[in-house]
Motif scaffolding. Structure first.
Motif, mmCIF file in Angstrom:
data_model
loop_
_atom_site.group_PDB
_atom_site.id
_atom_site.type_symbol
_atom_site.label_atom_id
_atom_site.label_comp_id
_atom_site.label_asym_id
_atom_site.label_seq_id
_atom_site.Cartn_x
_atom_site.Cartn_y
_atom_site.Cartn_z
ATOM 1 N N ILE A 143 0.853 -1.195 0.000
ATOM 2 C CA ILE A 143 0.000 0.000 0.000
ATOM 3 C C ILE A 143 0.888 1.242 0.000
ATOM 4 C CG2 ILE A 143 -1.734 1.330 1.287
ATOM 5 C CD1 ILE A 143 -2.687 -1.302 2.484
ATOM 6 N N GLY A 144 0.501 2.228 -0.806
ATOM 7 C CA GLY A 144 1.246 3.481 -0.811
ATOM 8 C C GLY A 144 0.811 4.383 -1.938
ATOM 9 N N ALA A 145 1.488 5.497 -2.051
ATOM 10 C CA ALA A 145 1.193 6.436 -3.130
ATOM 11 C C ALA A 145 1.557 5.781 -4.462
ATOM 12 C CB ALA A 145 1.985 7.725 -2.942
ATOM 13 N N ASP A 146 0.663 5.926 -5.432
ATOM 14 C CA ASP A 146 0.877 5.297 -6.737
ATOM 15 C C ASP A 146 2.026 5.976 -7.480
ATOM 16 O OD1 ASP A 146 0.402 3.556 -8.845
ATOM 17 O OD2 ASP A 146 -0.904 4.995 -9.865
ATOM 18 N N ARG A 147 2.851 5.148 -8.090
ATOM 19 C CA ARG A 147 3.944 5.637 -8.936
ATOM 20 C C ARG A 147 4.402 4.484 -9.813
ATOM 21 N NH1 ARG A 147 9.461 4.511 -6.076
ATOM 22 N NH2 ARG A 147 10.121 5.009 -8.151
ATOM 23 N N GLN B 255 -4.836 -5.865 -7.714
ATOM 24 C CA GLN B 255 -4.355 -4.517 -7.435
ATOM 25 C C GLN B 255 -5.371 -3.499 -7.892
ATOM 26 O OE1 GLN B 255 -0.823 -4.556 -10.069
ATOM 27 N NE2 GLN B 255 -1.719 -2.738 -10.972
ATOM 28 N N THR B 256 -5.312 -2.344 -7.270
ATOM 29 C CA THR B 256 -6.194 -1.263 -7.647
ATOM 30 C C THR B 256 -5.522 0.059 -7.306
ATOM 31 O OG1 THR B 256 -8.465 -0.443 -7.510
ATOM 32 C CG2 THR B 256 -7.442 -1.125 -5.447
ATOM 33 N N VAL B 257 -5.998 1.096 -7.940
ATOM 34 C CA VAL B 257 -5.556 2.448 -7.621
ATOM 35 C C VAL B 257 -6.803 3.257 -7.300
ATOM 36 C CG1 VAL B 257 -4.406 4.529 -8.446
ATOM 37 C CG2 VAL B 257 -3.549 2.280 -9.139
ATOM 38 N N LEU B 258 -6.859 3.771 -6.086
ATOM 39 C CA LEU B 258 -7.968 4.613 -5.645
ATOM 40 C C LEU B 258 -7.435 6.041 -5.598
ATOM 41 C CD1 LEU B 258 -9.082 2.323 -2.710
ATOM 42 C CD2 LEU B 258 -10.147 2.466 -4.953
ATOM 43 N N ARG B 259 -7.819 6.809 -6.626
ATOM 44 C CA ARG B 259 -7.226 8.137 -6.845
ATOM 45 C C ARG B 259 -5.719 7.981 -6.931
ATOM 46 N NH1 ARG B 259 -10.998 12.794 -4.859
ATOM 47 N NH2 ARG B 259 -12.958 11.679 -4.905
ATOM 48 N N LEU C 27 -3.844 6.389 -4.486
ATOM 49 C CA LEU C 27 -3.413 5.368 -3.537
ATOM 50 C C LEU C 27 -3.370 4.000 -4.219
ATOM 51 C CD1 LEU C 27 -2.655 4.628 -0.633
ATOM 52 C CD2 LEU C 27 -5.088 4.252 -0.204
ATOM 53 N N PHE C 28 -2.191 3.387 -4.227
ATOM 54 C CA PHE C 28 -1.988 2.074 -4.829
ATOM 55 C C PHE C 28 -2.157 1.009 -3.753
ATOM 56 C CE2 PHE C 28 0.842 -1.508 -5.628
ATOM 57 C CZ PHE C 28 0.523 -1.846 -6.934
ATOM 58 N N ALA C 29 -2.891 -0.070 -4.086
ATOM 59 C CA ALA C 29 -3.062 -1.194 -3.165
ATOM 60 C C ALA C 29 -2.956 -2.495 -3.945
ATOM 61 C CB ALA C 29 -4.403 -1.118 -2.459
ATOM 62 N N GLY D 142 8.810 3.642 -1.644
ATOM 63 C CA GLY D 142 7.920 4.553 -0.942
ATOM 64 C C GLY D 142 6.563 3.951 -0.620
ATOM 65 N N VAL D 143 6.510 2.624 -0.437
ATOM 66 C CA VAL D 143 5.254 1.949 -0.100
ATOM 67 C C VAL D 143 5.467 1.073 1.134
ATOM 68 C CG1 VAL D 143 4.376 1.935 -2.457
ATOM 69 C CG2 VAL D 143 5.777 0.015 -1.666
ATOM 70 N N ASP D 144 4.358 0.731 1.797
ATOM 71 C CA ASP D 144 4.407 -0.190 2.924
ATOM 72 C C ASP D 144 4.168 -1.602 2.412
ATOM 73 O OD1 ASP D 144 4.777 1.811 4.863
ATOM 74 O OD2 ASP D 144 2.628 2.218 4.913
ATOM 75 N N VAL D 145 4.978 -2.554 2.878
ATOM 76 C CA VAL D 145 4.849 -3.951 2.472
ATOM 77 C C VAL D 145 4.663 -4.808 3.719
ATOM 78 C CG1 VAL D 145 5.940 -5.902 1.303
ATOM 79 C CG2 VAL D 145 6.326 -3.575 0.467
ATOM 80 N N ILE D 146 3.620 -5.608 3.704
ATOM 81 C CA ILE D 146 3.347 -6.548 4.792
ATOM 82 C C ILE D 146 3.401 -7.951 4.198
ATOM 83 C CG2 ILE D 146 1.651 -7.333 6.493
ATOM 84 C CD1 ILE D 146 0.520 -4.428 6.390
ATOM 85 N N VAL D 147 4.191 -8.835 4.808
ATOM 86 C CA VAL D 147 4.311 -10.228 4.356
ATOM 87 C C VAL D 147 3.913 -11.129 5.517
ATOM 88 C CG1 VAL D 147 5.847 -12.002 3.443
ATOM 89 C CG2 VAL D 147 6.192 -9.602 2.795
#
Length: 90
Positions: free
Chosen positions: A9-13, A36-40, A42-44, A73-78
């Protein structure tokens, strides 16, 4: 079979999917499913990853993906699949 759930999750780029999937490929981890999706802006992304042929443990993969996430620049959870399922059981 050892599987992990990877959440990003993080800012889309540009380059997020490539950056995360290249770490998985380096360790022979197989992406079984991806959403995956981009909400405005925000990348998820959520991935189900098969680690049965991988050369790293879930913990080692977590460290490498979190390092890649910091660079992107994103958060990663494993999470190990069993832990993920236990946490989402109601």
């Amino acid at each position: 079979m050892t599987r992990a759930v990877v959440t990003v999750i993080g800012a889309d780029r540009p380059g997020i999917v490539a950056g995360i999937s290249s770490v998985l490929a380096e360790h022979n981890a197989n992406i079984e499913d991806i959403s995956q999706t981009v909400l405005r802006d925000l990348f998820a992304m959520v991935m189900l990853v098969d680690l049965s042929e991988a050369d790293v443990s879930v913990g080692e993969l977590r460290k490498e993906l979190q390092k890649a996430g910091e660079e992107l620049g994103v958060d990663v959870i494993v999470q190990h699949e069993d832990v993920y399922r236990a946490m989402h059981r109601v």
